[in-house]
Design a protein around this motif. Structure first.
Motif, mmCIF file in Angstrom:
data_model
loop_
_atom_site.group_PDB
_atom_site.id
_atom_site.type_symbol
_atom_site.label_atom_id
_atom_site.label_comp_id
_atom_site.label_asym_id
_atom_site.label_seq_id
_atom_site.Cartn_x
_atom_site.Cartn_y
_atom_site.Cartn_z
ATOM 1 N N GLN A 30 -11.608 -52.240 -109.811
ATOM 2 C CA GLN A 30 -11.693 -52.713 -111.187
ATOM 3 C C GLN A 30 -12.954 -52.195 -111.871
ATOM 4 O OE1 GLN A 30 -9.348 -54.186 -113.015
ATOM 5 N NE2 GLN A 30 -8.060 -53.904 -111.220
ATOM 6 N N GLU A 31 -14.063 -52.170 -111.144
ATOM 7 C CA GLU A 31 -15.303 -51.629 -111.705
ATOM 8 C C GLU A 31 -15.174 -50.134 -111.977
ATOM 9 O OE1 GLU A 31 -18.416 -54.742 -109.580
ATOM 10 O OE2 GLU A 31 -17.865 -52.894 -108.549
ATOM 11 N N LEU A 32 -14.481 -49.420 -111.097
ATOM 12 C CA LEU A 32 -14.225 -47.992 -111.304
ATOM 13 C C LEU A 32 -13.396 -47.770 -112.559
ATOM 14 C CD1 LEU A 32 -14.295 -45.023 -110.353
ATOM 15 C CD2 LEU A 32 -12.244 -45.527 -109.019
ATOM 16 N N ILE A 33 -12.345 -48.563 -112.718
ATOM 17 C CA ILE A 33 -11.479 -48.441 -113.899
ATOM 18 C C ILE A 33 -12.297 -48.693 -115.166
ATOM 19 C CG2 ILE A 33 -9.570 -49.556 -115.132
ATOM 20 C CD1 ILE A 33 -8.270 -49.946 -112.310
ATOM 21 N N PHE A 34 -13.117 -49.723 -115.156
ATOM 22 C CA PHE A 34 -13.938 -50.041 -116.320
ATOM 23 C C PHE A 34 -14.908 -48.906 -116.631
ATOM 24 C CE2 PHE A 34 -17.677 -52.001 -118.317
ATOM 25 C CZ PHE A 34 -17.065 -52.550 -119.445
ATOM 26 N N GLY B 43 -1.961 -41.287 -101.532
ATOM 27 C CA GLY B 43 -1.348 -41.957 -100.381
ATOM 28 C C GLY B 43 -0.002 -41.364 -100.019
ATOM 29 N N GLN B 44 0.843 -41.116 -101.009
ATOM 30 C CA GLN B 44 2.171 -40.564 -100.734
ATOM 31 C C GLN B 44 2.079 -39.151 -100.176
ATOM 32 O OE1 GLN B 44 5.059 -42.353 -100.845
ATOM 33 N NE2 GLN B 44 5.768 -40.560 -99.743
ATOM 34 N N THR B 45 1.139 -38.372 -100.660
ATOM 35 C CA THR B 45 0.955 -37.015 -100.139
ATOM 36 C C THR B 45 0.540 -37.057 -98.676
ATOM 37 O OG1 THR B 45 0.340 -36.226 -102.336
ATOM 38 C CG2 THR B 45 -0.287 -34.840 -100.480
ATOM 39 N N VAL C 241 -4.867 -33.591 -99.326
ATOM 40 C CA VAL C 241 -5.257 -33.526 -100.737
ATOM 41 C C VAL C 241 -6.664 -32.964 -100.803
ATOM 42 C CG1 VAL C 241 -5.676 -34.853 -102.836
ATOM 43 C CG2 VAL C 241 -3.820 -35.516 -101.302
ATOM 44 N N ARG C 242 -6.818 -31.814 -101.464
ATOM 45 C CA ARG C 242 -8.130 -31.174 -101.600
ATOM 46 C C ARG C 242 -8.594 -31.296 -103.040
ATOM 47 N NH1 ARG C 242 -8.537 -25.983 -97.819
ATOM 48 N NH2 ARG C 242 -7.122 -26.698 -96.209
ATOM 49 N N LEU C 243 -9.723 -31.926 -103.216
ATOM 50 C CA LEU C 243 -10.358 -32.025 -104.525
ATOM 51 C C LEU C 243 -11.634 -31.199 -104.424
ATOM 52 C CD1 LEU C 243 -9.879 -35.857 -105.064
ATOM 53 C CD2 LEU C 243 -8.444 -34.000 -105.910
ATOM 54 N N VAL C 244 -11.580 -29.974 -104.931
ATOM 55 C CA VAL C 244 -12.669 -29.021 -104.766
ATOM 56 C C VAL C 244 -13.975 -29.628 -105.260
ATOM 57 C CG1 VAL C 244 -13.516 -26.744 -105.417
ATOM 58 C CG2 VAL C 244 -11.095 -27.067 -104.936
ATOM 59 N N GLY C 245 -14.984 -29.548 -104.405
ATOM 60 C CA GLY C 245 -16.296 -30.094 -104.726
ATOM 61 C C GLY C 245 -16.452 -31.550 -104.333
ATOM 62 N N PHE C 246 -15.354 -32.299 -104.310
ATOM 63 C CA PHE C 246 -15.424 -33.715 -103.970
ATOM 64 C C PHE C 246 -15.139 -33.941 -102.496
ATOM 65 C CE2 PHE C 246 -13.651 -38.022 -103.641
ATOM 66 C CZ PHE C 246 -14.721 -38.744 -104.132
ATOM 67 N N ARG D 19 -3.554 -47.348 -115.338
ATOM 68 C CA ARG D 19 -2.339 -46.618 -114.924
ATOM 69 C C ARG D 19 -2.689 -45.269 -114.301
ATOM 70 N NH1 ARG D 19 0.337 -47.220 -120.253
ATOM 71 N NH2 ARG D 19 0.710 -45.000 -120.010
ATOM 72 N N VAL D 20 -3.685 -44.589 -114.854
ATOM 73 C CA VAL D 20 -4.082 -43.278 -114.316
ATOM 74 C C VAL D 20 -4.688 -43.431 -112.927
ATOM 75 C CG1 VAL D 20 -5.694 -41.358 -114.610
ATOM 76 C CG2 VAL D 20 -4.372 -42.175 -116.557
ATOM 77 N N VAL D 21 -5.608 -44.377 -112.754
ATOM 78 C CA VAL D 21 -6.252 -44.579 -111.454
ATOM 79 C C VAL D 21 -5.217 -45.011 -110.417
ATOM 80 C CG1 VAL D 21 -7.929 -45.986 -110.181
ATOM 81 C CG2 VAL D 21 -8.542 -45.015 -112.402
ATOM 82 N N GLU D 22 -4.344 -45.951 -110.771
ATOM 83 C CA GLU D 22 -3.297 -46.403 -109.845
ATOM 84 C C GLU D 22 -2.373 -45.251 -109.461
ATOM 85 O OE1 GLU D 22 -2.849 -49.285 -108.346
ATOM 86 O OE2 GLU D 22 -4.358 -50.475 -109.403
ATOM 87 N N ALA D 23 -1.998 -44.424 -110.419
ATOM 88 C CA ALA D 23 -1.113 -43.288 -110.150
ATOM 89 C C ALA D 23 -1.800 -42.280 -109.232
ATOM 90 C CB ALA D 23 -0.688 -42.624 -111.451
ATOM 91 N N MET D 24 -3.075 -42.032 -109.463
ATOM 92 C CA MET D 24 -3.821 -41.087 -108.634
ATOM 93 C C MET D 24 -3.895 -41.577 -107.186
ATOM 94 S SD MET D 24 -7.727 -39.775 -108.907
ATOM 95 C CE MET D 24 -8.376 -41.186 -108.053
ATOM 96 N N LEU D 25 -4.248 -42.837 -107.002
ATOM 97 C CA LEU D 25 -4.345 -43.389 -105.654
ATOM 98 C C LEU D 25 -2.985 -43.402 -104.958
ATOM 99 C CD1 LEU D 25 -6.830 -46.331 -106.307
ATOM 100 C CD2 LEU D 25 -7.328 -44.089 -105.300
#
Length: 90
Positions: free
Chosen positions: A4-8, A33-35, A42-47, A23-29
């Protein structure tokens, strides 16, 4: 920081409203998970990289009785930090 703090924080930084950001944060997570469930990473370049490792079955001991017991193989989620994230933290 919890979800919730992240979303805010993301909503404040982007200027989007909280419901859209939620909705964006929930969809991303959910997609991460599904991947992983599908066996991909899941590769997030730099992260960093999210992946799944497989633990082999093993034999352990019951702490109460001392009897040997079989421990089944399991899948474990894994996160490996990327170079940029490592440098940011250090």
């Amino acid at each position: 920081m919890n979800k919730q703090e992240l979303i805010f924080a993301v909503a404040e930084e982007t200027g989007f409203n909280r419901s859209d950001t939620t909705r964006v944060v929930e969809a991303m997570l959910s997609k991460i998970g599904q991947t992983l469930v599908d066996g991909s990473e899941v590769r997030l370049v730099g992260f960093g990289t999210f992946s799944v490792t497989r633990r082999k079955p093993s034999t352990g001991r019951n702490p109460r009785t001392g009897e040997p017991m079989n421990i089944a193989s399991t899948s474990q989620p894994k996160f490996r930090a990327g170079k940029v994230l490592k440098e940011l933290v250090n």
